[in-house]
Enzyme design. Sequence first.
Site, PDB file in Angstrom:
ATOM      1  CB  ALA A 188      14.341 -14.778   7.015  1.00 49.79           C
ATOM      2  CD  GLN A 207      10.225  -4.646  11.889  1.00 47.24           C
ATOM      3  OE1 GLN A 207      10.539  -3.475  11.964  1.00 47.24           O
ATOM      4  NE2 GLN A 207       9.775  -5.181  10.767  1.00 47.24           N
ATOM      5  NE  ARG A 221       9.844  -9.118  12.551  1.00 43.79           N
ATOM      6  CZ  ARG A 221      10.854  -9.655  13.267  1.00 43.79           C
ATOM      7  NH1 ARG A 221      10.654 -10.318  14.405  1.00 43.79           N
ATOM      8  NH2 ARG A 221      12.094  -9.547  12.841  1.00 43.79           N
ATOM      9  CG  ASP A 235      14.700 -10.879   5.431  1.00 45.02           C
ATOM     10  OD1 ASP A 235      15.262 -10.099   6.216  1.00 45.02           O
ATOM     11  OD2 ASP A 235      13.584 -11.402   5.660  1.00 45.02           O
ATOM     12  NE  ARG A 259       7.127  -9.961   4.892  1.00 46.66           N
ATOM     13  CZ  ARG A 259       7.902  -9.472   5.867  1.00 46.66           C
ATOM     14  NH1 ARG A 259       8.083 -10.154   6.997  1.00 46.66           N
ATOM     15  NH2 ARG A 259       8.506  -8.301   5.725  1.00 46.66           N
TER      16      ARG A 259
END
Length: 346
Positions: free
Chosen positions: A53, A201, A51, A242, A94
């Site tokens: 970007a 996270q 995970r 992102d 995603r």
Amino acid sequence: MDKMQGETVRLDRVHNRLLIIDQTKLPNQKLILELHTLEKMVLAIQTLQVRGAPAIGVAAAIGLSVLAGESTETDVEKFKAEFSENARRLENARPTAVNLAWAVGQMCAVVKENNNATVPVLKDLLYQKAQELHDRDIAVCRAIGENGAPLLKNCKRVLTHCNAGRLATVKYGTALAPIYIAKEQGHSLSVYADETRPLLQGARLTAYELCEAGIDTTVLCDNMASYVMGKGLVDAVLVGCDRVAANGDTANKIGTSGLAVLASFYHIPFYVCAPFSTIDLNAQSGKDIPIEMRDGEEIRSLWYQKPLLPENAKTLNPAFDITPHKLITAFITEKGVLQPKDFSVV
Ligand code: MRU
């Protein structure tokens, strides 16, 4: 020897595998996944085993080269069709992080630009491109760190949200890179890490990698930022992103825009750390950025032995929000510390 060599995503050319650290298992277990099928690669991105970007972009690029290497197709047109389908599936894993589409696009360009190449030549070129994107990510993040560190010269404590550290890239990270570089230069900062509901996270990953690097780290619940800011305990906010639109509106982990509002209220500089590949000049403003909606079970039951919510309670689980450009002090990029007007000219 550590198979990952201090990196989050790697190509194992000898065994033809995409190597990732399974981030769903951190901080309790350091499990390395060795992937060579499309299904497992797509799942790894969707379930956040990999995970952040930049990391998902590099993982998809390496994934495409591994899948090309696994292909038994000898007919070049069929090989290209297979490659395109793999690219489409990985790109769609995603929606918000533009690095994913960008990195897949870089791989597709290799096939397009070498129209007359044979299958073995294409395979080799795809490996080279994936390795180049991997190496480039390291260099870009290091440059973000070097450009950002001077801005923190007079800071003691910074606050960050989600994980935009080495685990979200190949190495160094984006928002945490200036902190790592400052440490290398002899300036140690303390970090407040938002826990970052619902997937934690910040608590699981940012705290893990900062503590591993010997950086003083305090984890906050997401609703505590105003408390520490109001007490004058935060000198700067550093976040990753992102996707950044042409006007500077920025998509990042849900909760980022609230922090930006708070930082503005308390007159604390709010920096977005962004590789240029995260700037999407095709998006005019935040309205053009697609926001990923995730399963409500992440809120309802993921971290609990029994579901936390009453059965009839609904959930809303947007993974990202948009921070309006006027709340962002500056963008720390590999090309320098920029304002949105600079995006198209540097
Ligand atoms: O859903 P995630 O964990 O992939 O979200 C990650 C973030 O929001 C990061 O801040 C962003 O990708 C920048 S990573 C350098």
